[in-house]
Write an enzyme that holds these catalytic residues in place. Structure first.
Site, PDB file in Angstrom:
ATOM      1  CD  GLU A 190      -2.740   1.262   2.500  1.00 55.69           C
ATOM      2  OE1 GLU A 190      -3.797   1.910   2.428  1.00 55.69           O
ATOM      3  OE2 GLU A 190      -2.389   0.641   3.520  1.00 55.69           O
ATOM      4  CE  LYS A 230      -7.752   1.577   3.136  1.00 54.68           C
ATOM      5  NZ  LYS A 230      -6.589   2.244   3.797  1.00 54.68           N
ATOM      6  CB  CYS A 262      -4.942  -1.170   4.292  1.00 58.67           C
ATOM      7  SG  CYS A 262      -4.156  -0.941   5.911  1.00 58.67           S
TER       8      CYS A 262
END
Length: 283
Positions: free
Chosen positions: A50, A119, A160
């Site tokens: 990331e 995301k 994440c």
């Protein structure tokens, strides 16, 4: 449930735990160099971490943001083609129509952009006395599921904080994914508490391989990443785990083992769809 064929039942996955600096061009050059090294070692799918081209932080996202395609992703496309691999481009801050996203671009062996995952779940947390972070100060959330096909298996993507949401992994499993890859930068509070636990949970719940690619730890950074990039098999076992330094983590993904586990404990055939279901709101 789609089970993998036996023709290409094993392949090598590489996770690049990159030491990220404040100099974007250096990050991209170093990342591409490590991708080449991973390919030389036989990796067929390679993932960066990331925020691989930028320090992680809301103050950095606007400064480092790019269009996709753009400077950083063009280099990823070129190195994927050069090495003839599937390259999961970690994530970068992306600018599009005045909004910023935390975005993962995936490139195929011919350099083609296969999918772009923004995301979905933004990292907004407040653990008193330990960490407060609010991605939504600068970022907007994505709203799409992201998968891509390889000759080995279908791969599902998250970034994440997305790993905390079990429903996303369940949707990917329903869609036939056998590997989930989450580029992620947990921190020194959530890392030791939940990093491995969440990966093992997603893996065993869905009888799937789960991999996470973290940046290397930099104790002088404003946001200190946990490191410990990891691969977990469908039995919930940690089969590869990095330390905190820059390195390439390799794992041979065995889809025959995945099929055997699903046959031994056939949870997908035993689900009570008459009582419950995970519903997809979008295709």
């Amino acid at each position: 449930m789609v089970l993998p064929g036996r023709a290409m039942a094993t392949f090598r996955l590489a996770l690049i735990q990159l030491q990220v600096s404040s100099i974007k061009s250096d990050n991209v050059i170093r990342a591409c160099s490590l991708v080449r090294e991973a390919a030389k070692q036989g990796a067929k799918i390679v993932s960066l971490p990331e925020c691989f081209n930028s320090p992680y932080g809301t103050k950095y996202f606007p400064e480092y943001a790019e269009k996709i395609p753009g400077e950083s992703t063009q280099k990823l496309s070129e190195v994927a083609k050069e090495c003839s691999i599937y390259l999961i481009g970690g994530s970068i801050p992306e600018e599009d129509s005045g909004k910023l996203y935390n975005t993962c671009a995936v490139f195929g062996p011919d350099g083609t952009l296969l999918v772009k995952h923004r995301k979905i779940h933004l990292f907004d947390i407040d653990v008193p006395g330990k960490i407060t972070f609010q991605e939504s100060k600068t970022l907007s959330p994505g709203d799409n599921f992201s998968t891509f096909d390889t000759p080995y298996c279908r791969v599902g993507l998250g970034i994440c904080y997305d790993i905390r949401f079990a429903e996303l992994a369940q949707v990917y499993a329903q869609r036939g994914c056998q590997l989930l890859v989450y580029p992620g930068a947990f921190n020194l509070t959530t890392g030791p508490a939940h990093w491995e636990l969440l990966q093992r949970g997603r893996a065993v719940d869905n009888q799937i391989y789960v991999a996470t690619a973290s940046p290397a730890r930099d104790d002088n950074a404003s946001y200190v990443a946990w490191g410990h990039s990891t691969v977990v098999n469908p039995w919930g076992e940690v089969v590869a785990k990095a330390g905190t330094e820059e390195m390439i983590l390799y794992s041979d993904i065995d889809l025959k083992k995945l099929a055997e586990i699903r046959q031994q404990i056939p949870i997908f055939k035993q689900k009570r769809s008459d009582l419950y279901a995970v519903e997809m709101k979008k295709p």
